[in-house]
Design a protein around this motif. Sequence first.
Motif, PDB file in Angstrom:
ATOM      1  N   GLU A   1       2.421 -14.053  -4.886  1.00 24.13           N
ATOM      2  CA  GLU A   1       1.143 -13.438  -5.237  1.00 24.13           C
ATOM      3  C   GLU A   1       0.640 -12.524  -4.130  1.00 24.13           C
ATOM      4  N   MET A   2       0.954 -12.857  -2.881  1.00 27.70           N
ATOM      5  CA  MET A   2       0.583 -11.961  -1.786  1.00 27.70           C
ATOM      6  C   MET A   2       1.408 -10.674  -1.847  1.00 27.70           C
ATOM      7  N   LEU A   3       2.680 -10.818  -2.181  1.00 25.17           N
ATOM      8  CA  LEU A   3       3.508  -9.616  -2.317  1.00 25.17           C
ATOM      9  C   LEU A   3       3.011  -8.742  -3.463  1.00 25.17           C
ATOM     10  N   ARG A   4       2.588  -9.372  -4.551  1.00 20.92           N
ATOM     11  CA  ARG A   4       2.009  -8.607  -5.655  1.00 20.92           C
ATOM     12  C   ARG A   4       0.800  -7.802  -5.178  1.00 20.92           C
ATOM     13  N   SER A   5      -0.053  -8.430  -4.378  1.00 21.85           N
ATOM     14  CA  SER A   5      -1.238  -7.741  -3.862  1.00 21.85           C
ATOM     15  C   SER A   5      -0.860  -6.562  -2.970  1.00 21.85           C
ATOM     16  N   LEU A   6       0.175  -6.756  -2.137  1.00 26.66           N
ATOM     17  CA  LEU A   6       0.623  -5.671  -1.264  1.00 26.66           C
ATOM     18  C   LEU A   6       1.156  -4.502  -2.089  1.00 26.66           C
ATOM     19  N   LEU A   7       1.938  -4.801  -3.130  1.00 23.60           N
ATOM     20  CA  LEU A   7       2.466  -3.736  -3.985  1.00 23.60           C
ATOM     21  C   LEU A   7       1.348  -3.032  -4.745  1.00 23.60           C
ATOM     22  N   GLN A   8       0.356  -3.794  -5.192  1.00 18.41           N
ATOM     23  CA  GLN A   8      -0.783  -3.179  -5.872  1.00 18.41           C
ATOM     24  C   GLN A   8      -1.521  -2.228  -4.938  1.00 18.41           C
ATOM     25  N   MET A   9      -1.658  -2.623  -3.671  1.00 22.55           N
ATOM     26  CA  MET A   9      -2.323  -1.759  -2.709  1.00 22.55           C
ATOM     27  C   MET A   9      -1.529  -0.474  -2.495  1.00 22.55           C
ATOM     28  N   ILE A  10      -0.202  -0.595  -2.391  1.00 21.37           N
ATOM     29  CA  ILE A  10       0.640   0.596  -2.245  1.00 21.37           C
ATOM     30  C   ILE A  10       0.487   1.492  -3.463  1.00 21.37           C
ATOM     31  N   GLY A  11       0.455   0.890  -4.648  1.00 20.66           N
ATOM     32  CA  GLY A  11       0.307   1.668  -5.870  1.00 20.66           C
ATOM     33  C   GLY A  11      -1.013   2.404  -5.953  1.00 20.66           C
ATOM     34  N   ILE A  12      -2.072   1.803  -5.424  1.00 19.71           N
ATOM     35  CA  ILE A  12      -3.394   2.446  -5.440  1.00 19.71           C
ATOM     36  C   ILE A  12      -3.437   3.613  -4.461  1.00 19.71           C
ATOM     37  N   HIS A  13      -2.879   3.406  -3.271  1.00 22.31           N
ATOM     38  CA  HIS A  13      -2.917   4.455  -2.243  1.00 22.31           C
ATOM     39  C   HIS A  13      -1.809   5.484  -2.417  1.00 22.31           C
ATOM     40  N   GLY A  14      -0.704   5.089  -3.059  1.00 24.10           N
ATOM     41  CA  GLY A  14       0.374   6.023  -3.322  1.00 24.10           C
ATOM     42  C   GLY A  14       1.622   5.740  -2.508  1.00 24.10           C
ATOM     43  N   TYR A  15       2.761   5.916  -3.155  1.00 21.36           N
ATOM     44  CA  TYR A  15       4.058   5.689  -2.530  1.00 21.36           C
ATOM     45  C   TYR A  15       4.668   7.015  -2.087  1.00 21.36           C
ATOM     46  N   GLY A  16       5.279   7.021  -0.903  1.00 16.25           N
ATOM     47  CA  GLY A  16       6.093   8.149  -0.474  1.00 16.25           C
ATOM     48  C   GLY A  16       5.307   9.372  -0.034  1.00 16.25           C
ATOM     49  N   ARG A  17       6.023  10.501  -0.017  1.00 15.41           N
ATOM     50  CA  ARG A  17       5.454  11.755   0.472  1.00 15.41           C
ATOM     51  C   ARG A  17       4.283  12.215  -0.408  1.00 15.41           C
ATOM     52  N   ASP A  18       3.299  12.794   0.255  1.00 14.84           N
ATOM     53  CA  ASP A  18       2.120  13.396  -0.394  1.00 14.84           C
ATOM     54  C   ASP A  18       1.279  12.382  -1.170  1.00 14.84           C
ATOM     55  N   ALA A  19       1.346  11.104  -0.765  1.00 12.09           N
ATOM     56  CA  ALA A  19       0.467  10.110  -1.383  1.00 12.09           C
ATOM     57  C   ALA A  19      -1.001  10.460  -1.134  1.00 12.09           C
ATOM     58  N   SER A  20      -1.269  11.103   0.003  1.00  9.00           N
ATOM     59  CA  SER A  20      -2.654  11.436   0.350  1.00  9.00           C
ATOM     60  C   SER A  20      -3.250  12.504  -0.561  1.00  9.00           C
ATOM     61  N   ILE A  21      -2.408  13.222  -1.304  1.00 13.62           N
ATOM     62  CA  ILE A  21      -2.939  14.232  -2.227  1.00 13.62           C
ATOM     63  C   ILE A  21      -2.654  13.857  -3.685  1.00 13.62           C
ATOM     64  N   GLY A  22      -2.406  12.556  -3.928  1.00 13.21           N
ATOM     65  CA  GLY A  22      -2.379  12.079  -5.303  1.00 13.21           C
ATOM     66  C   GLY A  22      -1.046  11.678  -5.874  1.00 13.21           C
ATOM     67  N   LEU A  23       0.038  11.801  -5.129  1.00  9.88           N
ATOM     68  CA  LEU A  23       1.345  11.437  -5.684  1.00  9.88           C
ATOM     69  C   LEU A  23       1.641   9.949  -5.472  1.00  9.88           C
ATOM     70  N   GLY A  24       2.615   9.444  -6.239  1.00  9.99           N
ATOM     71  CA  GLY A  24       3.126   8.093  -6.031  1.00  9.99           C
ATOM     72  C   GLY A  24       2.201   6.968  -6.448  1.00  9.99           C
ATOM     73  N   LYS A  25       1.313   7.196  -7.406  1.00  7.17           N
ATOM     74  CA  LYS A  25       0.396   6.140  -7.864  1.00  7.17           C
ATOM     75  C   LYS A  25       1.060   5.323  -8.973  1.00  7.17           C
ATOM     76  N   PHE A  26       0.923   4.004  -8.886  1.00  4.68           N
ATOM     77  CA  PHE A  26       1.454   3.118  -9.925  1.00  4.68           C
ATOM     78  C   PHE A  26       0.634   1.841  -9.977  1.00  4.68           C
ATOM     79  N   SER A  27       0.816   1.091 -11.050  1.00  9.04           N
ATOM     80  CA  SER A  27       0.212  -0.243 -11.170  1.00  9.04           C
ATOM     81  C   SER A  27       1.324  -1.241 -11.482  1.00  9.04           C
ATOM     82  N   ILE A  28       1.018  -2.541 -11.306  1.00  7.98           N
ATOM     83  CA  ILE A  28       1.990  -3.602 -11.562  1.00  7.98           C
ATOM     84  C   ILE A  28       1.806  -4.077 -12.996  1.00  7.98           C
TER      85      ILE A  28
END
Length: 318
Positions: free
Chosen positions: A173-200
Amino acid sequence: MAHTLYRTRLCLHTALGTPLAGDTLFGQCCWAVREQLGEAELQRLLTGYTTGNPWLVVSDGFPQGFLPKPTLPQLFDGAPNAGDRKALKHKRWIPLDAVGKPLKSMLAEAKSDEEAYAKKPVESVQAHNTLNRITGTTGTGEFAPYTQRQIFFAQNQLIDLYLVLDESRLPIEMLRSLLQMIGIHGYGRDASIGLGKFSIDAIEPYRFASTVSPGKANAFWTLAPCAPQGLGFDADNSFWRVITRFGRHGSYHALASNPFKNPVLLAATGAIFTAAKPTDTLFIGQGLGGNGELSLSEPATVQQGYAPVVNLKWSLHD
């Protein structure tokens, strides 16, 4: 050391700047641990990482219900002529319900991108501008307009991700939370401008279909890039493609004067490695780095050289 295999289903909400690679996502998971749980917790999790005891192994992302076609010579496809061989190159996904069948039967069910995805992913160039805050315009040098490639998927495309987790060190469940956080902030290059968003969409224990009796697997089909060097595999009966990772730091190290890591050679996803003796395992490979081997700016940096695997009973005559 008690590892468990999980299948996680991601729902993509934006384009990707970086393909969903297991070693890249593992790096982001480490940064997420550091930022959410602290440096001491990350160091605890990484204890033993380079000596065969990873806390987490992450696969690449695959279209829902599919695995990457194994890297094998074309003779295994049985294509009689050049035209058929060319067509088979585009069939690079194996349906999960074909896993466990004899090799030739499994390869015969391979699907193309058009068949595996809701809509074939499209790579496109996106223009970017950097404004000079003094002049309020673009210009030359660091202020010159530039382009970056992005990968576009169907809206809410579902992606399967396989995780091998040591739950004695981190609960699922902690790993799920970490992945959810990554999905909210964005994965990979240009996450800061909106790329790489996902949900679990889902996360659950998983077991690949197999006709291999316990303890009888003699080969492993990899689901992420890995470092098999020196692990005793039978090179004459193994098949892989070499890739070079030119890694780059994330988080605040990305803004440092030298954000780049030392390059590493890995066997690409979909490799087949034959073992010297039958065994069962959820992952193969090794953890790379530590002690300044990968980075001078962050000596403790490690690289995922592990990969989740499908256990096979392998024979060149199958």
